[in-house]
Write a protein that holds these residues in place. Sequence first.
Motif, PDB file in Angstrom:
ATOM      1  N   ALA A  32       0.837  -1.211   0.000  1.00 33.47           N
ATOM      2  CA  ALA A  32       0.000   0.000   0.000  1.00 33.47           C
ATOM      3  C   ALA A  32       0.868   1.254   0.000  1.00 33.47           C
ATOM      4  O   ALA A  32       0.598   2.207  -0.740  1.00 33.47           O
ATOM      5  N   ILE A  33       1.928   1.252   0.808  1.00 31.78           N
ATOM      6  CA  ILE A  33       2.819   2.416   0.866  1.00 31.78           C
ATOM      7  C   ILE A  33       3.606   2.559  -0.433  1.00 31.78           C
ATOM      8  O   ILE A  33       3.829   3.674  -0.900  1.00 31.78           O
ATOM      9  N   SER A  34       4.012   1.452  -1.039  1.00 24.66           N
ATOM     10  CA  SER A  34       4.765   1.549  -2.289  1.00 24.66           C
ATOM     11  C   SER A  34       3.901   2.118  -3.414  1.00 24.66           C
ATOM     12  O   SER A  34       4.396   2.813  -4.285  1.00 24.66           O
ATOM     13  N   VAL A  35       2.606   1.866  -3.369  1.00 25.55           N
ATOM     14  CA  VAL A  35       1.692   2.407  -4.375  1.00 25.55           C
ATOM     15  C   VAL A  35       1.407   3.883  -4.102  1.00 25.55           C
ATOM     16  O   VAL A  35       1.299   4.684  -5.028  1.00 25.55           O
ATOM     17  N   ASN A  36       1.298   4.237  -2.818  1.00 29.35           N
ATOM     18  CA  ASN A  36       1.003   5.618  -2.443  1.00 29.35           C
ATOM     19  C   ASN A  36       1.908   6.035  -1.283  1.00 29.35           C
ATOM     20  O   ASN A  36       1.512   5.928  -0.123  1.00 29.35           O
ATOM     21  N   PRO A  37       3.120   6.516  -1.567  1.00 23.07           N
ATOM     22  CA  PRO A  37       4.063   6.881  -0.510  1.00 23.07           C
ATOM     23  C   PRO A  37       3.573   7.992   0.421  1.00 23.07           C
ATOM     24  O   PRO A  37       4.114   8.177   1.497  1.00 23.07           O
ATOM     25  N   GLU A  38       2.553   8.716   0.042  1.00 25.35           N
ATOM     26  CA  GLU A  38       2.027   9.786   0.886  1.00 25.35           C
ATOM     27  C   GLU A  38       0.887   9.302   1.780  1.00 25.35           C
ATOM     28  O   GLU A  38       0.191  10.096   2.403  1.00 25.35           O
ATOM     29  N   LEU A  39       0.727   7.992   1.888  1.00 24.12           N
ATOM     30  CA  LEU A  39      -0.361   7.400   2.649  1.00 24.12           C
ATOM     31  C   LEU A  39      -0.317   7.789   4.123  1.00 24.12           C
ATOM     32  O   LEU A  39      -1.328   8.118   4.717  1.00 24.12           O
ATOM     33  N   GLY A  40       0.840   7.757   4.725  1.00 23.44           N
ATOM     34  CA  GLY A  40       0.970   8.073   6.145  1.00 23.44           C
ATOM     35  C   GLY A  40       0.915   9.564   6.411  1.00 23.44           C
ATOM     36  O   GLY A  40       0.920  10.383   5.502  1.00 23.44           O
ATOM     37  N   THR A  41       0.867   9.895   7.692  1.00 19.72           N
ATOM     38  CA  THR A  41       0.860  11.306   8.079  1.00 19.72           C
ATOM     39  C   THR A  41       2.286  11.757   8.381  1.00 19.72           C
ATOM     40  O   THR A  41       3.088  10.985   8.920  1.00 19.72           O
ATOM     41  N   PRO A  42       2.611  12.985   8.037  1.00 22.37           N
ATOM     42  CA  PRO A  42       3.962  13.487   8.309  1.00 22.37           C
ATOM     43  C   PRO A  42       4.239  13.552   9.815  1.00 22.37           C
ATOM     44  O   PRO A  42       3.365  13.917  10.597  1.00 22.37           O
ATOM     45  N   VAL A  43       5.444  13.195  10.207  1.00 24.97           N
ATOM     46  CA  VAL A  43       5.893  13.344  11.587  1.00 24.97           C
ATOM     47  C   VAL A  43       6.453  14.759  11.699  1.00 24.97           C
ATOM     48  O   VAL A  43       7.343  15.126  10.922  1.00 24.97           O
ATOM     49  N   PRO A  44       5.932  15.563  12.632  1.00 26.46           N
ATOM     50  CA  PRO A  44       6.378  16.958  12.737  1.00 26.46           C
ATOM     51  C   PRO A  44       7.898  17.084  12.877  1.00 26.46           C
ATOM     52  O   PRO A  44       8.544  16.275  13.542  1.00 26.46           O
ATOM     53  N   ASP A  45       8.435  18.090  12.230  1.00 26.08           N
ATOM     54  CA  ASP A  45       9.862  18.438  12.309  1.00 26.08           C
ATOM     55  C   ASP A  45      10.785  17.320  11.835  1.00 26.08           C
ATOM     56  O   ASP A  45      11.895  17.144  12.351  1.00 26.08           O
ATOM     57  N   SER A  46      10.328  16.528  10.871  1.00 30.05           N
ATOM     58  CA  SER A  46      11.170  15.471  10.310  1.00 30.05           C
ATOM     59  C   SER A  46      10.717  15.170   8.885  1.00 30.05           C
ATOM     60  O   SER A  46       9.715  15.699   8.417  1.00 30.05           O
ATOM     61  N   LEU A  47      11.443  14.307   8.225  1.00 26.07           N
ATOM     62  CA  LEU A  47      11.061  13.852   6.882  1.00 26.07           C
ATOM     63  C   LEU A  47      10.339  12.509   6.944  1.00 26.07           C
ATOM     64  O   LEU A  47      10.031  11.924   5.912  1.00 26.07           O
ATOM     65  N   LEU A  48      10.050  12.034   8.147  1.00 19.75           N
ATOM     66  CA  LEU A  48       9.403  10.737   8.336  1.00 19.75           C
ATOM     67  C   LEU A  48       7.894  10.832   8.146  1.00 19.75           C
ATOM     68  O   LEU A  48       7.301  11.898   8.299  1.00 19.75           O
ATOM     69  N   ARG A  49       7.308   9.686   7.825  1.00 24.38           N
ATOM     70  CA  ARG A  49       5.865   9.560   7.746  1.00 24.38           C
ATOM     71  C   ARG A  49       5.456   8.396   8.639  1.00 24.38           C
ATOM     72  O   ARG A  49       6.206   7.449   8.814  1.00 24.38           O
ATOM     73  N   ASP A  50       4.258   8.463   9.192  1.00 30.69           N
ATOM     74  CA  ASP A  50       3.755   7.462  10.122  1.00 30.69           C
ATOM     75  C   ASP A  50       2.436   6.922   9.576  1.00 30.69           C
ATOM     76  O   ASP A  50       1.511   7.685   9.326  1.00 30.69           O
TER      77      ASP A  50
END
Length: 71
Positions: free
Chosen positions: A25-43
Motif C-alpha cells: 500500500a505504501i509503495s503504491v502511495n508513498p504519501e499514505l501516512g501522516t507526516p511526523v512533525p519536524d522530520s522527513l518521516l511519515r507514520d
Amino acid sequence: MEPALSQLSKLTASETHRLDRVVVAISVNPELGTPVPDSLLRDYADDVDGVRVIYFVTALRQITIVAYVEA
C-alpha cells in the motif's frame, strides 16, 4: 542489514502477510501516512492488520521502512 534480517526471520507467516500488505500500500502511495512533525518521516498505522510503519521516502522515491506488527 543483519539485524533486520534477524527480525524478519522471527515473524510468523501471518505477521509477514500483514506487513506485506501495508508495504505494498505504501509503495503504491508513498504519501499514505501522516507526516511526523519536524522530520522527513511519515507514520502509517493500519488498524485492521495491526501494523504500524514509520518510513522515509527519498528524492528518488525509494522507501526506507521501520515496522511494528502487533500480535
